[in-house]
Design a protein around this motif. Structure first.
Motif, PDB file in Angstrom:
ATOM      1  N   ARG A 116       2.306   6.887   2.778  1.00 60.88           N
ATOM      2  CA  ARG A 116       2.254   7.341   1.383  1.00 60.88           C
ATOM      3  C   ARG A 116       0.883   7.860   0.976  1.00 60.88           C
ATOM      4  O   ARG A 116       0.725   8.417  -0.101  1.00 60.88           O
ATOM      5  CB  ARG A 116       2.654   6.186   0.444  1.00 60.88           C
ATOM      6  CG  ARG A 116       4.084   5.724   0.658  1.00 60.88           C
ATOM      7  CD  ARG A 116       4.315   4.407  -0.035  1.00 60.88           C
ATOM      8  NE  ARG A 116       3.423   3.368   0.472  1.00 60.88           N
ATOM      9  CZ  ARG A 116       3.295   2.172  -0.065  1.00 60.88           C
ATOM     10  NH1 ARG A 116       3.974   1.856  -1.150  1.00 60.88           N
ATOM     11  NH2 ARG A 116       2.487   1.281   0.465  1.00 60.88           N
ATOM     12  N   GLU A 144       7.350   3.624   6.212  1.00 60.26           N
ATOM     13  CA  GLU A 144       8.175   4.826   6.077  1.00 60.26           C
ATOM     14  C   GLU A 144       9.385   4.584   5.180  1.00 60.26           C
ATOM     15  O   GLU A 144       9.894   5.499   4.540  1.00 60.26           O
ATOM     16  CB  GLU A 144       8.596   5.296   7.484  1.00 60.26           C
ATOM     17  CG  GLU A 144       9.422   6.556   7.549  1.00 60.26           C
ATOM     18  CD  GLU A 144      10.909   6.275   7.471  1.00 60.26           C
ATOM     19  OE1 GLU A 144      11.664   7.242   7.227  1.00 60.26           O
ATOM     20  OE2 GLU A 144      11.324   5.103   7.654  1.00 60.26           O
ATOM     21  N   ASP A 145       9.834   3.327   5.115  1.00 58.92           N
ATOM     22  CA  ASP A 145      10.987   3.005   4.250  1.00 58.92           C
ATOM     23  C   ASP A 145      10.674   3.190   2.768  1.00 58.92           C
ATOM     24  O   ASP A 145      11.580   3.238   1.945  1.00 58.92           O
ATOM     25  CB  ASP A 145      11.432   1.552   4.506  1.00 58.92           C
ATOM     26  CG  ASP A 145      10.295   0.551   4.289  1.00 58.92           C
ATOM     27  OD1 ASP A 145      10.253  -0.097   3.251  1.00 58.92           O
ATOM     28  OD2 ASP A 145       9.429   0.435   5.188  1.00 58.92           O
ATOM     29  N   LYS A 146       9.392   3.310   2.436  1.00 56.18           N
ATOM     30  CA  LYS A 146       9.012   3.375   1.032  1.00 56.18           C
ATOM     31  C   LYS A 146       9.036   4.775   0.427  1.00 56.18           C
ATOM     32  O   LYS A 146       8.833   4.922  -0.776  1.00 56.18           O
ATOM     33  CB  LYS A 146       7.626   2.753   0.823  1.00 56.18           C
ATOM     34  CG  LYS A 146       7.624   1.232   1.009  1.00 56.18           C
ATOM     35  CD  LYS A 146       6.369   0.631   0.437  1.00 56.18           C
ATOM     36  CE  LYS A 146       6.365  -0.882   0.622  1.00 56.18           C
ATOM     37  NZ  LYS A 146       5.994  -1.567  -0.607  1.00 56.18           N
ATOM     38  N   ILE A 147       9.235   5.827   1.261  1.00 57.72           N
ATOM     39  CA  ILE A 147       9.315   7.172   0.675  1.00 57.72           C
ATOM     40  C   ILE A 147      10.514   7.941   1.221  1.00 57.72           C
ATOM     41  O   ILE A 147      11.068   7.596   2.258  1.00 57.72           O
ATOM     42  CB  ILE A 147       8.032   8.021   0.881  1.00 57.72           C
ATOM     43  CG1 ILE A 147       7.741   8.259   2.350  1.00 57.72           C
ATOM     44  CG2 ILE A 147       6.827   7.393   0.201  1.00 57.72           C
ATOM     45  CD1 ILE A 147       6.652   9.304   2.557  1.00 57.72           C
ATOM     46  N   GLY A 148      10.880   9.009   0.538  1.00 52.99           N
ATOM     47  CA  GLY A 148      12.005   9.832   0.953  1.00 52.99           C
ATOM     48  C   GLY A 148      11.639  10.715   2.127  1.00 52.99           C
ATOM     49  O   GLY A 148      10.468  10.848   2.474  1.00 52.99           O
ATOM     50  N   SER A 149      12.663  11.336   2.754  1.00 47.94           N
ATOM     51  CA  SER A 149      12.407  12.060   3.996  1.00 47.94           C
ATOM     52  C   SER A 149      11.579  13.333   3.789  1.00 47.94           C
ATOM     53  O   SER A 149      10.785  13.702   4.653  1.00 47.94           O
ATOM     54  CB  SER A 149      13.722  12.387   4.697  1.00 47.94           C
ATOM     55  OG  SER A 149      14.557  13.107   3.832  1.00 47.94           O
ATOM     56  N   GLN A 150      11.746  13.970   2.631  1.00 49.59           N
ATOM     57  CA  GLN A 150      10.964  15.189   2.391  1.00 49.59           C
ATOM     58  C   GLN A 150       9.488  14.863   2.203  1.00 49.59           C
ATOM     59  O   GLN A 150       8.616  15.500   2.802  1.00 49.59           O
ATOM     60  CB  GLN A 150      11.484  15.897   1.141  1.00 49.59           C
ATOM     61  CG  GLN A 150      11.909  17.301   1.446  1.00 49.59           C
ATOM     62  CD  GLN A 150      12.337  18.040   0.179  1.00 49.59           C
ATOM     63  OE1 GLN A 150      12.106  17.585  -0.936  1.00 49.59           O
ATOM     64  NE2 GLN A 150      12.960  19.168   0.363  1.00 49.59           N
ATOM     65  N   ALA A 151       9.244  13.851   1.394  1.00 55.57           N
ATOM     66  CA  ALA A 151       7.865  13.417   1.160  1.00 55.57           C
ATOM     67  C   ALA A 151       7.248  12.944   2.475  1.00 55.57           C
ATOM     68  O   ALA A 151       6.070  13.180   2.745  1.00 55.57           O
ATOM     69  CB  ALA A 151       7.832  12.304   0.125  1.00 55.57           C
ATOM     70  N   SER A 175       8.602   1.936  10.376  1.00 62.13           N
ATOM     71  CA  SER A 175       8.890   0.950   9.330  1.00 62.13           C
ATOM     72  C   SER A 175       9.167  -0.406   9.946  1.00 62.13           C
ATOM     73  O   SER A 175      10.044  -0.546  10.796  1.00 62.13           O
ATOM     74  CB  SER A 175      10.089   1.378   8.493  1.00 62.13           C
ATOM     75  OG  SER A 175      10.514   0.281   7.693  1.00 62.13           O
TER      76      SER A 175
END
Ligand code: GTP
Ligand code: MG
Length: 199
Positions: A116, A144-151, A175
């Motif tokens: 992030r 990685e679980d904390k944001i969406g795939s595009q971000a 993650s």
């Protein structure tokens, strides 16, 4: 990699305390609270082997874990914890640099960066040390679980550019919550452990 055994062996602050025997080692480094201990537990499918905490700065010395009686994982103390005093920062620098610069058993390092955030100045300095001492570098982009795939995609591009990473240095979204990236990271570690020192 099949984990037959994984045990905490010892903590050490200086070379006299490092394990003897010359087994290969992989170091895990990154900012305090980035998820180093969690990532080690995830790789080893052990819940609480490496101590994790919501309080940054939990890991204060080098912690050696012996895997399959064949190699060590070394959990390095995190950097960049705002409340760390100058004296502690100095002793941290000496402890980590002594290890990275002089440990012949060291085969490679996993640098952890929170997916992030952009790499900090200390992350870039750590990357520079690793390159400068000629270690194989793998980067795990944690949480990685904390944001969406595009971000996540955008973030990976930024991390790669800003560290900066070379083409042969893997960048793996990871993650500890979902296990994402575990297989990819193991395969990079496998390659690294098979490589002869300096080869
Ligand atoms: N959601 C989520 N939380 C994570 C992940 N990895 C770590 N955390 C959380 O982040 C916090 C810090 O994790 P640690 O593994 O203790 O971090 P560390 O880098 O070892 O920290 P220090 O030992 O202080 O340097 C804990 O609350 C973990 O549960 C992840 O992949 N996803
Ligand atoms: Mg830790």
């Amino acid at each position: 990699m099949k984990i037959l055994s994984a045990e905490f062996i010892k903590s050490a602050a200086a070379p006299a305390g490092y394990p003897r025997g010359g087994l290969p080692e992989i170091a895990f480094c990154g900012r305090s609270n980035v998820g180093k201990s969690s990532l080690i537990n995830t790789l080893l499918t052990r819940r609480r082997l490496a101590q994790t905490s919501k309080t940054p700065g939990k890991t204060r010395t080098l912690n050696f874990f012996l895997i399959n009686d064949a190699f060590y994982f070394v959990d390095l103390p995190g950097y960049g914890y705002a409340r760390t005093g100058r004296t502690l920062r100095k002793s941290w620098g000496k402890m980590v640099e002594t290890y990275l610069s002089g440990r012949s058993a060291l085969r490679g390092a996993v640098l952890l960066i929170d997916i992030r955030h952009s790499p900090t100045a200390l992350d870039r300095q750590m990357k520079e040390w690793l390159d400068c001492y000629g270690h194989s570098v793998m980067v795990a982009a944690t949480k990685e679980d904390k944001i969406g795939s595009q971000a996540a995609r955008r973030s990976l591009g930024r991390i790669s550019e800003e560290l900066p990473l070379r083409g042969d240095q893997p960048l793996i979204p990871f993650s500890s919550k979902t296990g994402r990236g575990k297989d990819r990271l193991w395969s990079a570690l496998d390659t690294c452990l098979r490589t002869a020192p300096g080869g």
